[in-house]
Design an enzyme around this catalytic site. Sequence first.
Site, short mmCIF file in Angstrom:
data_model
loop_
_atom_site.label_atom_id
_atom_site.label_comp_id
_atom_site.label_asym_id
_atom_site.label_seq_id
_atom_site.Cartn_x
_atom_site.Cartn_y
_atom_site.Cartn_z
N ASP A 36 18.93 50.96 -44.14
CA ASP A 36 18.64 50.67 -42.74
C ASP A 36 17.13 50.47 -42.62
O ASP A 36 16.36 51.26 -43.14
CB ASP A 36 19.08 51.87 -41.88
CG ASP A 36 19.80 51.45 -40.62
OD1 ASP A 36 19.18 50.72 -39.83
OD2 ASP A 36 20.94 51.87 -40.42
N ASP A 48 17.71 47.36 -37.69
CA ASP A 48 18.12 48.08 -36.48
C ASP A 48 17.58 47.44 -35.20
O ASP A 48 16.42 47.02 -35.14
CB ASP A 48 17.58 49.51 -36.58
CG ASP A 48 18.04 50.41 -35.44
OD1 ASP A 48 19.25 50.65 -35.34
OD2 ASP A 48 17.18 50.87 -34.66
N GLU A 99 21.09 43.83 -36.53
CA GLU A 99 21.85 44.46 -35.45
C GLU A 99 21.40 43.87 -34.13
O GLU A 99 20.48 44.36 -33.48
CB GLU A 99 21.66 45.99 -35.43
CG GLU A 99 22.67 46.64 -34.51
CD GLU A 99 22.15 47.87 -33.75
OE1 GLU A 99 22.99 48.50 -33.08
OE2 GLU A 99 20.96 48.16 -33.79
N HIS A 118 28.74 53.71 -36.40
CA HIS A 118 28.32 55.05 -35.99
C HIS A 118 27.94 55.15 -34.52
O HIS A 118 27.49 56.19 -34.08
CB HIS A 118 27.14 55.48 -36.87
CG HIS A 118 25.93 54.61 -36.64
ND1 HIS A 118 25.91 53.26 -36.97
CD2 HIS A 118 24.72 54.87 -36.10
CE1 HIS A 118 24.76 52.75 -36.63
NE2 HIS A 118 24.01 53.71 -36.11
N ASP A 119 28.07 54.04 -33.79
CA ASP A 119 27.76 54.05 -32.35
C ASP A 119 29.01 53.88 -31.49
O ASP A 119 28.91 53.90 -30.27
CB ASP A 119 26.79 52.91 -32.02
CG ASP A 119 25.42 53.08 -32.68
OD1 ASP A 119 24.96 54.23 -32.83
OD2 ASP A 119 24.82 52.05 -33.06
C1 GLC Z 1 20.74 51.32 -33.11
C2 GLC Z 1 21.50 52.33 -33.94
C3 GLC Z 1 21.67 53.59 -33.14
C4 GLC Z 1 20.31 54.14 -32.81
C5 GLC Z 1 19.45 53.10 -32.11
C6 GLC Z 1 18.03 53.51 -32.04
O1 GLC Z 1 21.44 50.92 -32.01
O2 GLC Z 1 22.71 51.80 -34.36
O3 GLC Z 1 22.44 54.53 -33.81
O4 GLC Z 1 20.43 55.28 -32.00
O5 GLC Z 1 19.48 51.86 -32.76
O6 GLC Z 1 17.42 53.38 -33.29
#
Ligand code: GLC
Length: 525
Positions: free
Chosen positions: A97, A199, A262, A323-324
């Site tokens: 990541d 991210d 992402e 994971h979200d």
């Molecule tokens: C992304 C991640 C999430 C995190 C956020 C802040 O959305 O997937 O889990 O809390 O970024 O870094």
Amino acid sequence: MYEWWQRGVVYQIYPRSFQDSNGDGIGDLPGIISRLDYLVDLGIDAVWICPIYPSPMADFGYDISDYRNVDPQFGTLADLDRLIAELHRRNLKLILDFVPNHTSSEHPWFQASRRSRHDPKRDWYIWRDAKDDGQPPNNWLSEFGGSAWTWDEDTRQFYYHAFLAQQPDLNWRNPRVREAMFDVMRFWLARGVDGYRVDAIHLLVENESLPDNPPNPDWHAGMSPARRLLRMHTADLPDTHALIPEMRKIADEFTARVLIGEASVPVERLKHYYGQALEGFQLPFNFHLMRTPFEALPIASLIRRYEAALPPGGWPNWVLGNHDRSRLRSRLGGAAQSRLAAVLLLTLRGTPTLYYGEEIGMGDVVVESDAVRDPWERNVPGLGLGRDPCRTPMRWSAAAGAGFTSGVPWLPIGGNLDERNVATQRDDPSSFLSLYRNLLALRRAEPALHVGEYREVWVDEQCLVYERTQDARRLLVALNFSDTSCPLPAQEPLRACLSTHAPVRTAEQKSTLLPFEGIILEPCN
Ligand code: GLC
Ligand code: CA
């Protein structure tokens, strides 16, 4: 002629929850290494691990205080090197990541930045004066609740954070920030990492003149408070798109690396993350299956829209969980639906990302309010925004601690342990695990599935049928999204290669789809 990230399947590991090796209840890198043979047996190609860097863990690793090391909870740099070597020995890839949007407030850069208005690192973050009445510079909201601006008493300015106050946003307009972060990218790529999942990329740069965001007419009380406003000036801006090819250039200094972005944006906006000439991310994540009703017509139309929105030559990808998000079984309402979803995910055209635990049919685990760990749920309780339920420990066996830990797990293991664990499912041909293993093996064996063309053959309110073809090979995928049987809408005689309804009736002629059956067929000849 196809790259590994086109042919392969990505498996996402939430490192706190995969395997604990030292009894502290928290998963770690040695734990992951001890489970690599499981991943080989499962049949995936690449592992993406959520952040493992030193972090105060305000957002469980997404608040990074040192980009070039491993948090002691997860292990050491030597463990990471060993993980890379052990994965590569097994022909598996490692994706880390990369969190470019923000650091931890404990990162030395931010510590320097907040020391004084004249510190050379001041402009590494986004500092602004208060309005005349002392209020924040504008109405921007934090994703995790409250204003996106936090007042710093010592230097008497606000700083901006798209997420927690402990996650100050970096100022990507500053060339020194860009260079420093590009060096971070090089650091891990040079160690042998095969790519990054980048991210929150859509939030990288904000409108410099700080106009208020407009209200969202569709917001209602059940939604995240951050969605009260449209992110017109804080998300998906052209200045952000322009930075992606810069990141890609860094990855391209090395061979065969991948960048996955992402970007939580509408299908039609994804092209800005690929780049018109594919000079951006190879795989901007496609999250839209998770937002589409799990029904034949909406899914067929999503596939059409997505395929049509891809830039020429852009490679598709599909995500059904992470994971979200709530886990499949809980989101879709049952085991049968989530088995069907597995067939969908692993037979669509494009790279699938599979979230750990889905392959044994894990569901969301109830986390009592006194056990909540996720800062989002703590800040904005009771709306179901919390992400702990989908981040609970992997279940390796029915033993205490589920084979995950010999200690007290950081999140609860949850119920139904006897049935939902790897050991129980391993040799049961009708289990979730067997279904995933068979699907992954078939996908790997059949170029039609991993790189073939996609064509919609039939869709109605109950079922969706599509074909995947490569050269002379043609496979049909038929999915019944309803709880009643239906005739298989096909003219020619077909036989099943694989079905959700085990045992697999290979070589049997098929003319009916059972409730929630997903099936892969080949023409009889
Ligand atoms: C992304 C991640 C999430 C995190 C956020 C802040 O959305 O997937 O889990 O809390 O970024 O870094
Ligand atoms: Ca541990």
